[in-house]
Design a protein around this motif. Structure first.
Motif, PDB file in Angstrom:
ATOM      1  N   HIS A 142       0.836  -1.201   0.000  1.00 41.38           N
ATOM      2  CA  HIS A 142       0.000   0.000   0.000  1.00 41.38           C
ATOM      3  C   HIS A 142       0.865   1.242   0.000  1.00 41.38           C
ATOM      4  O   HIS A 142       2.088   1.162   0.133  1.00 41.38           O
ATOM      5  CB  HIS A 142      -0.991  -0.016   1.172  1.00 41.38           C
ATOM      6  CG  HIS A 142      -0.390   0.122   2.538  1.00 41.38           C
ATOM      7  ND1 HIS A 142       0.578  -0.712   3.017  1.00 41.38           N
ATOM      8  CD2 HIS A 142      -0.653   1.009   3.546  1.00 41.38           C
ATOM      9  CE1 HIS A 142       0.886  -0.365   4.253  1.00 41.38           C
ATOM     10  NE2 HIS A 142       0.166   0.686   4.601  1.00 41.38           N
ATOM     11  N   LEU A 143       0.213   2.384  -0.159  1.00 42.08           N
ATOM     12  CA  LEU A 143       0.964   3.618  -0.376  1.00 42.08           C
ATOM     13  C   LEU A 143       1.099   4.495   0.868  1.00 42.08           C
ATOM     14  O   LEU A 143       1.201   5.717   0.744  1.00 42.08           O
ATOM     15  CB  LEU A 143       0.365   4.385  -1.559  1.00 42.08           C
ATOM     16  CG  LEU A 143       0.449   3.608  -2.897  1.00 42.08           C
ATOM     17  CD1 LEU A 143      -0.121   4.429  -4.039  1.00 42.08           C
ATOM     18  CD2 LEU A 143       1.892   3.206  -3.206  1.00 42.08           C
ATOM     19  N   HIS A 144       1.150   3.896   2.037  1.00 45.91           N
ATOM     20  CA  HIS A 144       1.613   4.649   3.207  1.00 45.91           C
ATOM     21  C   HIS A 144       3.136   4.661   3.119  1.00 45.91           C
ATOM     22  O   HIS A 144       3.761   3.643   2.793  1.00 45.91           O
ATOM     23  CB  HIS A 144       1.128   3.994   4.510  1.00 45.91           C
ATOM     24  CG  HIS A 144      -0.290   4.374   4.854  1.00 45.91           C
ATOM     25  ND1 HIS A 144      -1.108   3.588   5.629  1.00 45.91           N
ATOM     26  CD2 HIS A 144      -1.009   5.473   4.511  1.00 45.91           C
ATOM     27  CE1 HIS A 144      -2.288   4.195   5.754  1.00 45.91           C
ATOM     28  NE2 HIS A 144      -2.252   5.323   5.085  1.00 45.91           N
ATOM     29  N   GLY A 145       3.695   5.839   3.434  1.00 47.89           N
ATOM     30  CA  GLY A 145       5.114   6.065   3.201  1.00 47.89           C
ATOM     31  C   GLY A 145       6.048   5.018   3.773  1.00 47.89           C
ATOM     32  O   GLY A 145       7.060   4.682   3.163  1.00 47.89           O
ATOM     33  N   ASP A 146       5.721   4.483   4.943  1.00 51.70           N
ATOM     34  CA  ASP A 146       6.643   3.532   5.574  1.00 51.70           C
ATOM     35  C   ASP A 146       6.703   2.196   4.825  1.00 51.70           C
ATOM     36  O   ASP A 146       7.450   1.302   5.210  1.00 51.70           O
ATOM     37  CB  ASP A 146       6.284   3.314   7.060  1.00 51.70           C
ATOM     38  CG  ASP A 146       4.871   2.844   7.282  1.00 51.70           C
ATOM     39  OD1 ASP A 146       3.971   3.266   6.532  1.00 51.70           O
ATOM     40  OD2 ASP A 146       4.643   2.054   8.214  1.00 51.70           O
ATOM     41  N   HIS A 147       5.921   2.070   3.749  1.00 57.65           N
ATOM     42  CA  HIS A 147       5.951   0.826   2.975  1.00 57.65           C
ATOM     43  C   HIS A 147       6.492   0.999   1.563  1.00 57.65           C
ATOM     44  O   HIS A 147       6.689   0.023   0.861  1.00 57.65           O
ATOM     45  CB  HIS A 147       4.553   0.191   2.923  1.00 57.65           C
ATOM     46  CG  HIS A 147       4.145  -0.333   4.259  1.00 57.65           C
ATOM     47  ND1 HIS A 147       4.204  -1.664   4.577  1.00 57.65           N
ATOM     48  CD2 HIS A 147       3.737   0.310   5.378  1.00 57.65           C
ATOM     49  CE1 HIS A 147       3.821  -1.824   5.839  1.00 57.65           C
ATOM     50  NE2 HIS A 147       3.537  -0.639   6.349  1.00 57.65           N
ATOM     51  N   TYR A 148       6.694   2.256   1.143  1.00 56.62           N
ATOM     52  CA  TYR A 148       7.159   2.395  -0.246  1.00 56.62           C
ATOM     53  C   TYR A 148       8.097   3.570  -0.515  1.00 56.62           C
ATOM     54  O   TYR A 148       8.593   3.705  -1.631  1.00 56.62           O
ATOM     55  CB  TYR A 148       5.952   2.451  -1.189  1.00 56.62           C
ATOM     56  CG  TYR A 148       5.415   3.836  -1.422  1.00 56.62           C
ATOM     57  CD1 TYR A 148       5.754   4.550  -2.574  1.00 56.62           C
ATOM     58  CD2 TYR A 148       4.607   4.453  -0.478  1.00 56.62           C
ATOM     59  CE1 TYR A 148       5.282   5.840  -2.776  1.00 56.62           C
ATOM     60  CE2 TYR A 148       4.137   5.737  -0.675  1.00 56.62           C
ATOM     61  CZ  TYR A 148       4.475   6.423  -1.821  1.00 56.62           C
ATOM     62  OH  TYR A 148       4.024   7.686  -2.013  1.00 56.62           O
TER      63      TYR A 148
END
Ligand SMILES: [Zn+2]
Length: 308
Positions: free
Chosen positions: A62-68
């Motif tokens: 997903h596109l929450h910052g801590d994942h991408y």
């Protein structure tokens, strides 16, 4: 035959207490895949002595910052290193725009073909399939669309019995491994059971981050060898977990128990926890075969001794 997961980052949201944001490296029979790519992933790969040029595919939940937020840096470094081999990135529909705008404004023309695939937010949907591996989607429950991934090895061929190998002509070995009987030139038929042993079981790894408690996943996770499930909080903060659409360690363990998985790997720990002991203890009380992911540590999927 290797199948293992290296947890490159085990933290949630903020990098803290020596924990990096989420990223995992999967090694499946020497093919490398990256699952999520938080900030700092390049550095983590370097520390794990992984050549980033070998990564075939990247899966973004997903596109929450801590994942991408580490993804553009990684793509850019691959370009600078002269990568020519194509790269596949699977992620939510919005990811294409995020990547394309950055390439455009920096006037970067990648040397290698970059294929961006939209992942359907639908449990069971095929994300990627080839003759060794099948990756399907797990629709998670989060504040924005978030999809987990289930990695399944394709079935292995039967194993030729050492003491009978000499009897089997080279041209027939593939068929015998596939389960066929052996027809010798003199007309004798040797039953397959006398030539082979059962293959090692096909292994599976499920990646569930980020998600609120989602019992609808249980049937999909049935019997997986290794389940990674986020455990951002302990039960004491169940309210906070619900509010932010995350899980507690107890909820992760409940999913693991109900699905009868082999092992549970906990991660995505809130920076409020200095030590992960309380999270592990909470999970173990419900599902004994639980452990905490650790920065840069590698965990086998299934039993390595069965796949030696
Ligand atoms: Zn999130």
């Amino acid at each position: 035959m290797r199948f293992e997961v290296t947890t490159l980052g085990t933290g949630a949201a903020l990098p803290a207490r020596g924990r990096f944001p989420t990223a995992q490296l999967l090694n499946m029979q020497e093919r490398l895949f990256l699952v999520d790519c938080g900030e700092g992933t390049q550095e983590r790969l370097r520390m794990a002595q992984v050549n980033m040029g070998r990564i075939e595919r990247i899966f973004i939940s997903h596109l929450h910052g801590d994942h991408y937020l580490g993804l553009m840096g990684l793509i850019s470094s691959m370009h600078l290193q002269g990568r020519l081999k194509e790269l596949h990135v699977h992620g939510p529909a919005g990811l294409r725009e995020v990547i394309e705008v950055q390439l455009r404004v920096s006037q970067t023309y990648l040397r290698f073909p970059l294929h961006i695939h939209a992942v359907p937010h639908l449990s069971g949907a095929l994300v990627h399939g080839d003759d060794q591996l099948r990756v399907t989607a797990l629709a998670l429950r989060h504040r924005i669309e978030c999809t987990g991934f289930l990695f399944r090895e394709a079935g292995h061929p039967r194993r030729l019995l050492k003491e009978r190998v000499a009897l089997i002509p080279h041209y027939a070995r593939k068929a015998v491994k596939a389960g066929e009987d052996l027809l010798l030139p003199d007309g004798t038929v040797v039953p397959n059971a006398e030539l082979t042993a059962a293959p090692p079981p096909a292994r599976s790894y499920a990646y569930c981050s980020d998600t609120a408690f989602a019992p609808e996943l249980v049937p999909l996770l049935q019997g997986v060898d290794l389940l990674y499930h986020e455990a951002t909080f302990t039960q004491a903060l169940a309210g906070r977990a619900k509010e932010t659409m995350h899980s507690t360690a107890g909820q992760a363990a409940t999913i693991a128990k109900q699905a009868g998985v082999g092992q549970l790997l906990l991660g995505h720990f809130s920076s409020r926890y200095k030590e992960v002991g309380p999270l592990v203890a909470e999970a173990v009380a419900i599902f004994p075969n639980s452990m905490a992911a650790q920065e840069g540590c590698t965990f086998p999927v299934g039993s390595p001794e069965l796949h030696a």
